[in-house]
Structure formats: structure tokens, C-alpha cells
Design a protein around this motif. Structure first.
Motif, PDB file in Angstrom:
ATOM      1  N   ARG A  33     -11.628   9.231 -16.482  1.00  0.00           N
ATOM      2  CA  ARG A  33     -11.404   8.006 -17.274  1.00  0.00           C
ATOM      3  C   ARG A  33     -12.745   7.357 -17.625  1.00  0.00           C
ATOM      4  NH1 ARG A  33      -7.222   7.353 -13.253  1.00  0.00           N
ATOM      5  NH2 ARG A  33      -5.244   8.047 -14.175  1.00  0.00           N
ATOM      6  N   GLU A  34     -13.669   7.391 -16.668  1.00  0.00           N
ATOM      7  CA  GLU A  34     -15.000   6.812 -16.874  1.00  0.00           C
ATOM      8  C   GLU A  34     -15.762   7.616 -17.953  1.00  0.00           C
ATOM      9  OE1 GLU A  34     -18.947   5.895 -14.159  1.00  0.00           O
ATOM     10  OE2 GLU A  34     -17.018   6.160 -13.132  1.00  0.00           O
ATOM     11  N   LEU A  35     -15.670   8.933 -17.867  1.00  0.00           N
ATOM     12  CA  LEU A  35     -16.343   9.790 -18.861  1.00  0.00           C
ATOM     13  C   LEU A  35     -15.791   9.535 -20.264  1.00  0.00           C
ATOM     14  CD1 LEU A  35     -16.490  13.154 -16.873  1.00  0.00           C
ATOM     15  CD2 LEU A  35     -18.470  11.885 -17.725  1.00  0.00           C
ATOM     16  N   LYS A  36     -14.470   9.410 -20.363  1.00  0.00           N
ATOM     17  CA  LYS A  36     -13.854   9.191 -21.682  1.00  0.00           C
ATOM     18  C   LYS A  36     -14.295   7.841 -22.251  1.00  0.00           C
ATOM     19  CE  LYS A  36      -9.809   9.574 -24.489  1.00  0.00           C
ATOM     20  NZ  LYS A  36      -9.420   8.214 -24.873  1.00  0.00           N
ATOM     21  N   LYS A  37     -14.328   6.841 -21.386  1.00  0.00           N
ATOM     22  CA  LYS A  37     -14.745   5.501 -21.815  1.00  0.00           C
ATOM     23  C   LYS A  37     -16.196   5.537 -22.318  1.00  0.00           C
ATOM     24  CE  LYS A  37     -14.757   0.728 -20.016  1.00  0.00           C
ATOM     25  NZ  LYS A  37     -16.171   0.441 -19.702  1.00  0.00           N
ATOM     26  N   TYR A  38     -17.039   6.243 -21.584  1.00  0.00           N
ATOM     27  CA  TYR A  38     -18.452   6.348 -21.979  1.00  0.00           C
ATOM     28  C   TYR A  38     -18.588   7.072 -23.322  1.00  0.00           C
ATOM     29  CZ  TYR A  38     -23.403   7.543 -21.985  1.00  0.00           C
ATOM     30  OH  TYR A  38     -24.710   7.675 -22.344  1.00  0.00           O
ATOM     31  N   ALA A  39     -17.818   8.142 -23.495  1.00  0.00           N
ATOM     32  CA  ALA A  39     -17.862   8.897 -24.757  1.00  0.00           C
ATOM     33  C   ALA A  39     -17.475   7.982 -25.927  1.00  0.00           C
ATOM     34  CB  ALA A  39     -16.915  10.094 -24.685  1.00  0.00           C
ATOM     35  N   GLU A  40     -16.444   7.152 -25.718  1.00  0.00           N
ATOM     36  CA  GLU A  40     -16.018   6.213 -26.769  1.00  0.00           C
ATOM     37  C   GLU A  40     -17.136   5.225 -27.090  1.00  0.00           C
ATOM     38  OE1 GLU A  40     -12.438   4.612 -25.145  1.00  0.00           O
ATOM     39  OE2 GLU A  40     -11.233   6.354 -25.732  1.00  0.00           O
ATOM     40  N   GLU A  41     -17.809   4.746 -26.055  1.00  0.00           N
ATOM     41  CA  GLU A  41     -18.892   3.760 -26.251  1.00  0.00           C
ATOM     42  C   GLU A  41     -20.040   4.330 -27.085  1.00  0.00           C
ATOM     43  OE1 GLU A  41     -20.036   2.526 -22.343  1.00  0.00           O
ATOM     44  OE2 GLU A  41     -18.156   1.417 -21.992  1.00  0.00           O
ATOM     45  N   ILE A  42     -20.362   5.623 -26.867  1.00  0.00           N
ATOM     46  CA  ILE A  42     -21.493   6.195 -27.610  1.00  0.00           C
ATOM     47  C   ILE A  42     -21.056   6.896 -28.898  1.00  0.00           C
ATOM     48  CG2 ILE A  42     -22.941   6.439 -25.547  1.00  0.00           C
ATOM     49  CD1 ILE A  42     -22.374   9.501 -25.727  1.00  0.00           C
ATOM     50  N   GLY A  43     -19.728   6.917 -29.153  1.00  0.00           N
ATOM     51  CA  GLY A  43     -19.239   7.442 -30.427  1.00  0.00           C
ATOM     52  C   GLY A  43     -19.161   8.954 -30.495  1.00  0.00           C
ATOM     53  N   ILE A  44     -18.642   9.569 -29.430  1.00  0.00           N
ATOM     54  CA  ILE A  44     -18.473  11.021 -29.422  1.00  0.00           C
ATOM     55  C   ILE A  44     -17.075  11.328 -28.890  1.00  0.00           C
ATOM     56  CG2 ILE A  44     -19.390  11.406 -27.083  1.00  0.00           C
ATOM     57  CD1 ILE A  44     -20.922  13.806 -28.186  1.00  0.00           C
ATOM     58  N   PHE A  45     -16.458  12.406 -29.368  1.00  0.00           N
ATOM     59  CA  PHE A  45     -15.136  12.789 -28.849  1.00  0.00           C
ATOM     60  C   PHE A  45     -15.284  13.324 -27.430  1.00  0.00           C
ATOM     61  CE2 PHE A  45     -14.258  13.417 -33.477  1.00  0.00           C
ATOM     62  CZ  PHE A  45     -13.259  12.450 -33.586  1.00  0.00           C
ATOM     63  N   PHE A  46     -14.221  13.157 -26.643  1.00  0.00           N
ATOM     64  CA  PHE A  46     -14.217  13.660 -25.270  1.00  0.00           C
ATOM     65  C   PHE A  46     -12.895  14.353 -25.000  1.00  0.00           C
ATOM     66  CE2 PHE A  46     -12.954  13.245 -20.830  1.00  0.00           C
ATOM     67  CZ  PHE A  46     -14.067  13.795 -20.183  1.00  0.00           C
ATOM     68  N   THR A  47     -12.965  15.569 -24.469  1.00  0.00           N
ATOM     69  CA  THR A  47     -11.748  16.271 -24.065  1.00  0.00           C
ATOM     70  C   THR A  47     -12.098  17.240 -22.950  1.00  0.00           C
ATOM     71  OG1 THR A  47      -9.771  17.421 -24.860  1.00  0.00           O
ATOM     72  CG2 THR A  47     -11.890  18.167 -25.764  1.00  0.00           C
ATOM     73  N   ALA A  48     -11.112  18.066 -22.559  1.00  0.00           N
ATOM     74  CA  ALA A  48     -11.349  19.052 -21.505  1.00  0.00           C
ATOM     75  C   ALA A  48     -10.399  20.220 -21.709  1.00  0.00           C
ATOM     76  CB  ALA A  48     -11.109  18.427 -20.131  1.00  0.00           C
ATOM     77  N   SER A  49     -10.773  21.346 -21.138  1.00  0.00           N
ATOM     78  CA  SER A  49      -9.824  22.460 -21.031  1.00  0.00           C
ATOM     79  C   SER A  49      -8.909  22.124 -19.870  1.00  0.00           C
ATOM     80  CB  SER A  49     -10.554  23.773 -20.727  1.00  0.00           C
ATOM     81  OG  SER A  49     -11.530  24.043 -21.701  1.00  0.00           O
ATOM     82  N   GLY A  50      -7.612  22.058 -20.112  1.00  0.00           N
ATOM     83  CA  GLY A  50      -6.647  21.860 -19.021  1.00  0.00           C
ATOM     84  C   GLY A  50      -6.389  23.211 -18.391  1.00  0.00           C
ATOM     85  N   MET A  51      -6.845  23.405 -17.157  1.00  0.00           N
ATOM     86  CA  MET A  51      -6.828  24.746 -16.553  1.00  0.00           C
ATOM     87  C   MET A  51      -5.497  25.083 -15.876  1.00  0.00           C
ATOM     88  SD  MET A  51      -9.837  25.499 -17.567  1.00  0.00           S
ATOM     89  CE  MET A  51     -10.638  26.887 -16.778  1.00  0.00           C
ATOM     90  N   ASP A  52      -4.517  24.182 -15.989  1.00  0.00           N
ATOM     91  CA  ASP A  52      -3.167  24.415 -15.462  1.00  0.00           C
ATOM     92  C   ASP A  52      -2.270  23.357 -16.095  1.00  0.00           C
ATOM     93  OD1 ASP A  52      -3.032  21.968 -13.509  1.00  0.00           O
ATOM     94  OD2 ASP A  52      -4.953  22.962 -13.133  1.00  0.00           O
ATOM     95  N   GLU A  53      -0.962  23.499 -15.907  1.00  0.00           N
ATOM     96  CA  GLU A  53      -0.023  22.601 -16.602  1.00  0.00           C
ATOM     97  C   GLU A  53      -0.174  21.140 -16.162  1.00  0.00           C
ATOM     98  OE1 GLU A  53       3.958  24.147 -16.377  1.00  0.00           O
ATOM     99  OE2 GLU A  53       3.363  26.050 -17.311  1.00  0.00           O
ATOM    100  N   MET A  54      -0.467  20.905 -14.883  1.00  0.00           N
ATOM    101  CA  MET A  54      -0.611  19.521 -14.425  1.00  0.00           C
ATOM    102  C   MET A  54      -1.885  18.887 -14.991  1.00  0.00           C
ATOM    103  SD  MET A  54       2.078  18.745 -12.982  1.00  0.00           S
ATOM    104  CE  MET A  54       1.626  17.110 -12.419  1.00  0.00           C
ATOM    105  N   ALA A  55      -2.931  19.684 -15.156  1.00  0.00           N
ATOM    106  CA  ALA A  55      -4.162  19.175 -15.782  1.00  0.00           C
ATOM    107  C   ALA A  55      -3.877  18.764 -17.219  1.00  0.00           C
ATOM    108  CB  ALA A  55      -5.255  20.246 -15.733  1.00  0.00           C
TER     109      ALA A  55
END
Length: 318
Positions: free
Chosen positions: A55-77
């Protein structure tokens, strides 16, 4: 760092370890020089970011104006990333043939970027047939799952094969090679998405670091890609305004090879091609001039111009 280098998106990898690995896989002793624990489970737990950290990483990405995502390595991710409201899901190569996972992920309705390491064309056709009816907003990345990847195993031609087989979706490239040349070539072949691993230091512990780009390389890669995108330009071949100066200086004309008297009918042996002053007929007109009548005397080495040829009708270039 990513934003400074010109990247559009920062992508991490999110695992819910008990859903990604079975118990025996987590209990397996892990004695590699890359290990952060006695077992593979301990190693992975040491490295995995928590939900709050994401959540902190996503918030930081929004602040600096870059998209943020991840590879979900399983269904719960994937469930967590959906709740995190990522702009798109990345499907890592290890889940590309995981058809129940693909269906569930596609049903979330977010765009999907699907890597194809370790897969066959037959599997990729099946992936397309599963995802397309549920969620048409997805793309495939050519990928070879080796770290670092040797050039002879890259197979950039698969990009063209995917473009032919799946013409209605974007095709991209996920690279684990060293350096930037191959990734630039992928863009020149039409890759619309480019994924590379990034590290702050290739000598750090962990097998991925040596297959990653350091920030200066990433900046160089982005710059090279933007240059290549501009250079792709138009498929229409024509004399361009920027070529006019060269054409004026070096463009050739038809000139008289010998003195030609008024009233003569032009033959090929009377004509040659040179850089002429003034400009006259372009070289491609030389055969059209054969058989035409001359209105006035032309000196040897003089440019043949429209004024000296009778009944000349200027051909319009299409």
C-alpha cells in the motif's frame, strides 16, 4: 529512480506463500549462496513485502506520477492486488498455463499483461481462447525464462509469430538478457510493452540481480526506445522536405552527351546523366525523352530542359 529513467510503470511480484507453494516446497532446505534462510519458505518470507508495504509503495508511485502494479504469483495475491486497485494485472510465465487462475484473473475485468516463458504456441492459443471471451483487454509478451538470458535463446522472431497469430492484441517483450540492444530490437519489431528487471546493484545477493538493468542502463534503454519509436516513422516512401538540400546539390539530370541540332529526334546515345546546372529532366525520364524532337540547338554537356523538347507533357508523379 524508475521515473527519473523515464519508465511508465514499476512492477513488483506479490506472493501469498502458502497459496503459491505447497508445504514440502516451503520446507525444502535452501543452501544456495542466494539464500536468506535455511529453508525455501524462510528465504521467501524474508524477501516478501507485506500488504502494508505494498500500500505504501502504491501511494508513493501515485505521488511521483508513475503506475504501480505487480505479478500476482497465486490466486490470493491477485485478490489482494485487485483490492489494491492496480491499473493492470501482470501474469508471470509460471501461471500462464494455470487455466483456473487465468479465468479468475480475467473475470476481475482489469487489463492483463501475460508473459509466455516456458510455454508453447499451442498453450498460447489456449490462453487466448480462455481469456479473450472474458476480457478482451490483454496482451502477450514473448519471454524466455532464463536468468541471465543468452542471446541465442531470446527468439525475437516469436514476436512476429504472435503478431500474425493474435493480430487483435498488442504483443510485447519481457527480457532477462544483459544489456539493452535486444530490448531495443524488440521495440523495432513492434513490441508495444517492454518489461525488464531493474536493480540498484547487479552484484547484490540473489539470482535476478545479474539479469537486471542498473538505473543508468534503464535510462539509456528508455532513451534508445523513444528514438527508435520516432525513427519507425511512415511506411510511405517519398522525397522528404529534409532531403531537398541534398537533392538540389547532388540530384542528377539528363544532359546532352553530344551537340544536338534543332529538329533532331533524340536517341539514347545522344544522352547521359550528370549533376547538372541548371536542373533538367530527372534521370528516370531518360527513356521517355527518346524519340522526342528538339526545338533548338543544344550544346554538348548542356542540361536537357523542358523548354528545348517539343510537345513535352510533364508526367505527374503518383
Amino acid at each position: 529512480v524508475l521515473q527519473d529513467c523515464g519508465a511508465d510503470c514499476a512492477k513488483f511480484q506479490k506472493s501469498e506463500l502458502e497459496y503459491k507453494f505447497n508445504k514440502k516446497a516451503l520446507e525444502r532446505p535452501y543452501t544456495s549462496k542466494h539464500s536468506w534462510g535455511k529453508t525455501y519458505g524462510e528465504h521467501k518470507r524474508h524477501l516478501e513485502f507485506s500488504h502494508d508495504q505494498y500500500r505504501e509503495l502504491k501511494k508513493y508511485a501515485e505521488e511521483i506520477g508513475i503506475f504501480f502494479t505487480a505479478s500476482g504469483m497465486d490466486e490470493m495475491a491477485v485478490e489482494f492486488l485487485h483490492e489494491l486497485d492496480v491499473p493492470f494485472f501482470k501474469v508471470g510465465s509460471g501461471d500462464t498455463n494455470n487455466f483456473p487462475y487465468l479465468e479468475k484473473t480475467a473475470k476481475k475485468g482489469r487489463p492483463m499483461v501475460i508473459s509466455s516463458g516456458m510455454q508453447s504456441m499451442n498453450i498460447m492459443h489456449q490462453v487466448y481462447q480462455i481469456v479473450k471471451p472474458i476480457n478482451p483487454n490483454f496482451c502477450f509478451l514473448q519471454c524466455t525464462s532464463a536468468y541471465p538470458l543468452q542471446p541465442e535463446d531470446v527468439n525475437l522472431r516469436v514476436i512476429s509469430a504472435y503478431q500474425s497469430a493474435f493480430p487483435d492484441i498488442p504483443i510485447g517483450y519481457s527480457g532477462h538478457e544483459t544489456g539493452i540492444a535486444i530490448s531495443v530490437a524488440a521495440v523495432a519489431m513492434g513490441a508495444k510493452v517492454l518489461e525488464r528487471h531493474v536493480t540498484l546493484d547487479k552484484t547484490w545477493k540473489g539470482s535476478d540481480h545479474q539479469a537486471s538493468l542498473e538505473p543508468n542502463e534503464l535510462a539509456e534503454l528508455v532513451k534508445a526506445i523513444r528514438t527508435v519509436e520516432k525513427a519507425m516513422g511512415s511506411p510511405i516512401k517519398q522525397l522528404l522536405p529534409c532531403e531537398m538540400a541534398c537533392n538540389e546539390k547532388l540530384g542528377k539530370s539528363v544532359v546532352a552527351k553530344v551537340a544536338i541540332p534543332e529538329g533532331a529526334i533524340l536517341t539514347l546515345d545522344m544522352l547521359t546523366v550528370k549533376v547538372g546546372e541548371p536542373k533538367g529532366f530527372p534521370p528516370e525520364s531518360i527513356f521517355d525523352l527518346v524519340g522526342q524532337k528538339v526545338k533548338k540547338n543544344i550544346e554538348e554537356d548542356e542540361t536537357i530542359t523542358e523548354q528545348v523538347v517539343e510537345n513535352h507533357v510533364k508526367k505527374v508523379k503518383c
